[in-house]
Motif scaffolding. Structure first.
Motif, PDB file in Angstrom:
ATOM      1  N   PHE A  83      30.975  46.375  41.135  1.00 44.07           N
ATOM      2  CA  PHE A  83      32.389  46.669  40.849  1.00 44.07           C
ATOM      3  C   PHE A  83      33.017  47.613  41.876  1.00 44.07           C
ATOM      4  CE2 PHE A  83      30.318  45.804  36.741  1.00 44.07           C
ATOM      5  CZ  PHE A  83      31.009  44.646  36.396  1.00 44.07           C
ATOM      6  N   SER A  84      32.405  47.761  43.042  1.00 44.89           N
ATOM      7  CA  SER A  84      32.870  48.730  44.033  1.00 44.89           C
ATOM      8  C   SER A  84      34.342  48.569  44.390  1.00 44.89           C
ATOM      9  CB  SER A  84      32.015  48.658  45.299  1.00 44.89           C
ATOM     10  OG  SER A  84      30.706  49.116  45.024  1.00 44.89           O
ATOM     11  N   ALA A  85      34.806  47.346  44.605  1.00 51.17           N
ATOM     12  CA  ALA A  85      36.203  47.130  45.002  1.00 51.17           C
ATOM     13  C   ALA A  85      37.174  47.427  43.866  1.00 51.17           C
ATOM     14  CB  ALA A  85      36.404  45.699  45.498  1.00 51.17           C
ATOM     15  N   ARG A  86      36.714  47.291  42.620  1.00 44.20           N
ATOM     16  CA  ARG A  86      37.578  47.461  41.449  1.00 44.20           C
ATOM     17  C   ARG A  86      37.168  48.665  40.610  1.00 44.20           C
ATOM     18  NH1 ARG A  86      35.670  42.554  42.030  1.00 44.20           N
ATOM     19  NH2 ARG A  86      34.182  42.645  40.327  1.00 44.20           N
ATOM     20  N   TYR A  87      36.482  49.606  41.211  1.00 44.00           N
ATOM     21  CA  TYR A  87      35.925  50.742  40.475  1.00 44.00           C
ATOM     22  C   TYR A  87      36.991  51.504  39.686  1.00 44.00           C
ATOM     23  CZ  TYR A  87      32.831  54.807  39.723  1.00 44.00           C
ATOM     24  OH  TYR A  87      32.074  55.812  39.170  1.00 44.00           O
ATOM     25  N   ALA A  88      38.134  51.746  40.292  1.00 39.57           N
ATOM     26  CA  ALA A  88      39.203  52.508  39.629  1.00 39.57           C
ATOM     27  C   ALA A  88      40.245  51.593  38.981  1.00 39.57           C
ATOM     28  CB  ALA A  88      39.877  53.443  40.622  1.00 39.57           C
ATOM     29  N   GLY A  89      39.976  50.283  38.975  1.00 37.24           N
ATOM     30  CA  GLY A  89      40.909  49.360  38.334  1.00 37.24           C
ATOM     31  C   GLY A  89      41.172  48.119  39.170  1.00 37.24           C
TER      32      GLY A  89
END
Length: 191
Positions: A83-89
């Motif tokens: 989820f690195s690319a979407r970690y904060a949303g």
């Protein structure tokens, strides 16, 4: 030989293009008129890479390779990982992702981390994977303005600067994507 690199990330295309031998023509998704979001719904980095390469082969007919990369932080049990690319949303904002990661590492005893890239190559009806890992640590502040993603807060082992403070040549030499791409190139050259 021509191969599609299944990504819309122009930074990745630039990095990989600088590593690919001249006898291999690298096509982007734009070159094959693929303007849709290629699915990334698998629970692992390797699974996403395979899914993307397979999707382009099935829907567009091109031999192709796709990568997926994740930052795995030891103190966060491997998060953000896949989820690195979407970690904060879902907005996929690098600054938001870094801010959340730094916040989540407050008061953690270790900042050890690794970048992991898996490349899946769909070529002549066969699927091969190549993995590159770069170990390091998460800095406490952002440093440098090169690169993208988590580069300003990732310092590779043995270096006193972050990926964002390195030029592209140095980053490619020691970095996770460069290692995975080199394995891909070695494989292509052996054919």
């Amino acid at each position: 030989m021509q191969i599609v690199f299944a990504t819309n990330n122009l930074n990745k295309v630039k990095e990989v293009q600088s590593l690919i031998p001249s006898h291999i023509k690298l096509l982007s998704l734009k070159d094959i008129e693929c303007f849709e979001d290629v699915p990334e719904t698998q629970p692992t980095i390797e699974g996403n890479a395979k899914q993307k390469a397979n999707y382009i082969k099935q829907h567009y007919g091109y031999d192709c390779f796709a990568d997926d990369t994740g930052l795995e932080v030891e103190a966060l049990d491997g998060a953000p990982g896949v989820f690195s690319a979407r970690y904060a949303g879902p907005q996929r904002n690098d600054q938001d992702n870094m801010d959340l990661l730094l916040k989540n590492l407050n008061n953690k005893p270790t900042r050890d981390a690794q970048f992991k890239t898996v490349i899946a190559l769909e070529l002549d009806g066969k699927l091969n994977t190549f993995t590159g890992i770069c170990k390091g640590e998460i800095t406490s502040t952002k440093q440098g303005n090169q690169g993208f993603g988590y580069d300003p807060i990732f310092k590779p082992n043995g270096f006193d600067k972050t990926f964002a403070q390195m030029d592209l040549t140095q980053k490619n030499t020691i970095g996770h994507r460069g290692k995975a791409v080199q394995l891909l190139i070695d494989f292509l050259n052996s054919m």
